[in-house]
Design a protein around this motif. Structure first.
Motif, PDB file in Angstrom:
ATOM      1  N   LYS A 166       0.679  -1.196  -0.134  1.00 31.50           N
ATOM      2  CA  LYS A 166      -0.203  -0.225   0.138  1.00 31.50           C
ATOM      3  C   LYS A 166       0.945   1.308   0.090  1.00 31.50           C
ATOM      4  O   LYS A 166       0.655   2.171  -0.658  1.00 31.50           O
ATOM      5  N   MET A 167       1.979   1.034   0.719  1.00 27.13           N
ATOM      6  CA  MET A 167       2.926   2.323   0.884  1.00 27.13           C
ATOM      7  C   MET A 167       3.513   2.574  -0.611  1.00 27.13           C
ATOM      8  O   MET A 167       3.705   3.768  -1.170  1.00 27.13           O
ATOM      9  N   MET A 169       2.106   1.776  -3.362  1.00 26.00           N
ATOM     10  CA  MET A 169       1.001   2.234  -4.281  1.00 26.00           C
ATOM     11  C   MET A 169       1.121   3.825  -4.051  1.00 26.00           C
ATOM     12  O   MET A 169       1.059   4.653  -4.849  1.00 26.00           O
ATOM     13  N   ALA A 170       1.249   4.248  -2.585  1.00 28.00           N
ATOM     14  CA  ALA A 170       1.002   5.592  -2.294  1.00 28.00           C
ATOM     15  C   ALA A 170       2.267   6.424  -2.990  1.00 28.00           C
ATOM     16  O   ALA A 170       2.120   7.712  -3.377  1.00 28.00           O
ATOM     17  N   ARG A 172       3.838   5.775  -5.526  1.00 23.90           N
ATOM     18  CA  ARG A 172       3.752   5.870  -7.045  1.00 23.90           C
ATOM     19  C   ARG A 172       2.692   7.145  -7.363  1.00 23.90           C
ATOM     20  O   ARG A 172       2.849   7.863  -8.190  1.00 23.90           O
ATOM     21  N   ALA A 173       1.681   7.136  -6.560  1.00 27.35           N
ATOM     22  CA  ALA A 173       0.766   8.244  -6.655  1.00 27.35           C
ATOM     23  C   ALA A 173       1.312   9.582  -6.196  1.00 27.35           C
ATOM     24  O   ALA A 173       0.907  10.447  -7.197  1.00 27.35           O
ATOM     25  N   ILE A 186      -3.865  10.401   1.383  1.00 27.41           N
ATOM     26  CA  ILE A 186      -2.481   9.968   1.724  1.00 27.41           C
ATOM     27  C   ILE A 186      -1.996  11.130   2.278  1.00 27.41           C
ATOM     28  O   ILE A 186      -1.647  12.181   2.113  1.00 27.41           O
TER      29      ILE A 186
ATOM     30  N   PHE B  89      -4.547   8.833 -11.757  1.00 28.89           N
ATOM     31  CA  PHE B  89      -3.300   8.361 -11.553  1.00 28.89           C
ATOM     32  C   PHE B  89      -2.961   7.587 -12.938  1.00 28.89           C
ATOM     33  O   PHE B  89      -3.143   6.386 -12.852  1.00 28.89           O
ATOM     34  N   ASN B  91      -0.085   6.611 -14.214  1.00 35.95           N
ATOM     35  CA  ASN B  91       0.891   5.462 -14.213  1.00 35.95           C
ATOM     36  C   ASN B  91       0.473   4.289 -13.222  1.00 35.95           C
ATOM     37  O   ASN B  91       1.121   3.419 -13.082  1.00 35.95           O
ATOM     38  N   LEU B  92      -0.960   4.120 -12.687  1.00 41.00           N
ATOM     39  CA  LEU B  92      -1.507   3.200 -12.066  1.00 41.00           C
ATOM     40  C   LEU B  92      -2.558   2.333 -12.758  1.00 41.00           C
ATOM     41  O   LEU B  92      -3.239   3.075 -13.415  1.00 41.00           O
ATOM     42  N   LEU B 100      -6.750   3.372  -4.182  1.00 45.53           N
ATOM     43  CA  LEU B 100      -6.169   4.497  -3.655  1.00 45.53           C
ATOM     44  C   LEU B 100      -7.304   5.375  -3.159  1.00 45.53           C
ATOM     45  O   LEU B 100      -7.190   5.900  -1.979  1.00 45.53           O
ATOM     46  N   TYR B 103      -7.912   4.479   0.447  1.00 44.96           N
ATOM     47  CA  TYR B 103      -6.545   4.596   1.128  1.00 44.96           C
ATOM     48  C   TYR B 103      -6.587   4.392   2.649  1.00 44.96           C
ATOM     49  O   TYR B 103      -5.876   3.839   3.291  1.00 44.96           O
TER      50      TYR B 103
END
Lengths: 297, 235
Positions: A166-167, A169-170, A172-173, A186, B89, B91-92, B100, B103
């Motif tokens: 999860k971290m 993914m955060a 990359r976001a 986030i 996003f 790139n996701l 997300l 989250y």
């Protein structure tokens, strides 16, 4: 050149490339998130060698424990540097942060000179890493094999962290869009801290193995490897982790092979990285696998 | 009252973007803000979600003053914003974008069932779960942005020009979806350039002009108002 000699150079190149790759990742990750070239990264690398050295020599810890602690402590130092020197400038122009990074770099070099003195110290090399193996005439130290293996393990962990947690993914976001990441709930500052921890910890892994490979360490140790690994990150495509690894290996192998094939150029060994940088900036400024970076608004 | 805004001011450097606006959002209603470019619509939503600091006034949510609360905390309290220009996003993957959105939640099972719910609203997204969001069409990205906001299980969902730059047929879809989620009990604060469509589905509307509210009233009434017609509805 005999095939034996070539293989020996190849082994050396791969092991040097692994070290460059580990350090280059720190540049690329920080750049990916903050669009900042963290010029203090070479000094973080330098500090890690001293932390490991003092762990073994002063506190006489077993090397396994000393190295592990050095990795964790260096990671925390990276977080601390970010909090002290970069975080207060979050809303400032990029140039201010860059200057702050250069300032921290000089500060740490000189702090190192004061605390550790300018006289080089000998980095400990535990027996485990110093075994010599004989392959039909060519001798290779176990360290040469250990370095790529350790690098591969840490790269595997990194890939897992970034892509599967999860971290990650955060992270990359956040690297794409601070503001929208905030709208997801986030905590951007926390993600930045994680990034600095991981980048600095990997620099420590590289630093410790660097220390064992080239056992004379001094407070200006971080300067040249720092610049070279920054170049490796740019060559590979800054912002991309795969790019940093490719750039690191490209640079490490290139340097060793240059000296191997053209011994008369061995004095220009350190210039190789800079020539490479000039060429890549002329030919493909985004790096080998770099994507076009759009400015964050 | 779910959300109550009193005398809200926003400055950008020397520019006074919001000059003391008052706004009420009742639970389970669709409220819309209309106005020309630069009237302060986006600034209002950005101030509510904490992306810009307000320079005066107060934002009361469920009776609690949240004017200075951080964005993350506001999401936790149930206020979410679908930003202008979708901002998925790229790139996701579609799936990761939806994750997300959730989250701050830790209820894995519920998250999965909410993702299924989003797929039921937007079947197109289900076909593209493993695609990078950047490869989606504009309409699909807007659906993903709305779906992602729903994943936080908000009580108040704010949308900044969800129809911007979309084909007319897709715009219709987006407005249908807004009504659909409204029917399921969501409170919606909607910003639109497409004033006609917005006023038609809104329970109540506000007209913003250079940082001030110049007119307000039930959506249908505003749609009939001569001044509004002249200025925003093009007739």
């Amino acid at each position: 050149m005999t095939i034996d000699a070539f293989l020996q150079h190849l082994a050396n190149g791969i092991s040097l490339g692994s070290l460059y790759a580990l350090i280059a990742i720190g540049y690329t990750m920080v750049y990916g998130i903050l669009r900042l070239i963290n010029f203090a990264h070479g000094e973080i690398f330098m500090l890690s060698t001293y932390v490991a050295l003092y762990g073994v020599a002063l506190f006489t810890l077993p090397w396994q424990l000393a190295f592990l602690l050095a990795i964790l402590i260096t990671g925390l130092m990276g977080v601390l540097i970010e909090k002290a020197a970069y975080s207060p400038l979050r809303e400032s122009p990029k140039m201010s942060v860059l200057i702050s990074a250069i300032g921290i770099s000089f500060f740490l070099q000189n702090l190192g000179l004061v605390i550790f003195t300018g006289r080089p110290k000998t980095f400990p090399r535990p027996d485990f890493f110093a075994k010599m193996y004989d392959f039909g005439g060519i001798k290779i130290m176990s360290l040469t094999f250990v370095i790529p293996i350790v690098a591969a393990i840490f790269l595997g962990i990194l890939v897992f962290l970034v892509n599967k947690t999860k971290m990650g993914m955060a992270m990359r976001a956040v690297s794409k869009d601070f503001e929208t990441a905030r709208l997801m709930g986030i905590d951007v500052d926390k993600v930045i801290s994680y990034t600095f921890f991981i980048g600095s910890a990997l620099a420590a892994v590289g630093g410790i193995m660097w220390g064992m490979k080239f056992p004379r360490i001094d407070p200006l140790l971080g300067l040249l490897p720092g610049l070279k690994c920054f170049i490796a990150a740019v060559v590979g495509g800054i912002g991309s982790i795969t790019g940093a690894v490719i750039g690191g290996f490209f640079l490490g192998l290139g340097e060793i092979m240059l000296v191997a094939f053209f011994p008369e150029f061995s004095g220009y060994r350190d210039a190789f990285a800079f020539v490479l940088l000039i060429i890549i900036l002329l030919v493909k400024p985004t790096g080998i696998i770099g994507e076009k970076m759009t400015e964050k608004v | 009252m779910l959300l109550k805004i009193e005398n809200l001011n926003v400055h950008y450097g020397g520019i006074h973007a919001l000059k003391g606006i008052n706004l009420n959002v009742e639970k389970n209603k669709i409220i819309t803000l209309i106005g020309a470019n630069g009237a302060g619509k986006s600034s209002t939503l950005r101030a509510i979600s904490g992306l810009v600091k307000s320079s005066g006034g107060s934002i009361i949510y469920k009776g609690e003053d949240i004017t200075t609360v951080k964005t993350t905390e506001k999401v936790k309290k149930g206020i979410t914003l679908v930003p202008e220009g979708r901002r998925v996003f790229a790139n996701l993957t579609v799936y990761e974008n939806l994750l997300l959105g959730a989250y701050l939640r830790n209820d894995k099972k519920e998250i999965e069932s909410d993702i299924e719910y989003v797929y039921s609203l937007f079947p197109r997204l289900k076909e593209r779960v493993w695609q990078h969001a950047g490869t989606l069409s504009g309409g699909e990205q807007q659906m993903l942005a709305i779906g992602r906001a729903l994943m936080a299980r908000p009580e108040l969902i704010m949308m900044d020009e969800p129809s911007l730059g979309l084909a007319p047929l897709v715009v219709k879809d987006v407005f249908n979806i807004i009504q659909e989620i409204h029917k399921q009990g969501m409170t919606i604060l909607l910003i639109e350039q497409n004033a006609n469509a917005a006023l038609n589905i809104a329970d109540y509307g506000y007209v913003l002009e250079t940082g001030k509210i110049v007119l307000e009233g039930p959506g249908k009434e505003l749609a009939e108002n001569e001044e509004v017609k002249k200025a925003y509805l093009g007739s």
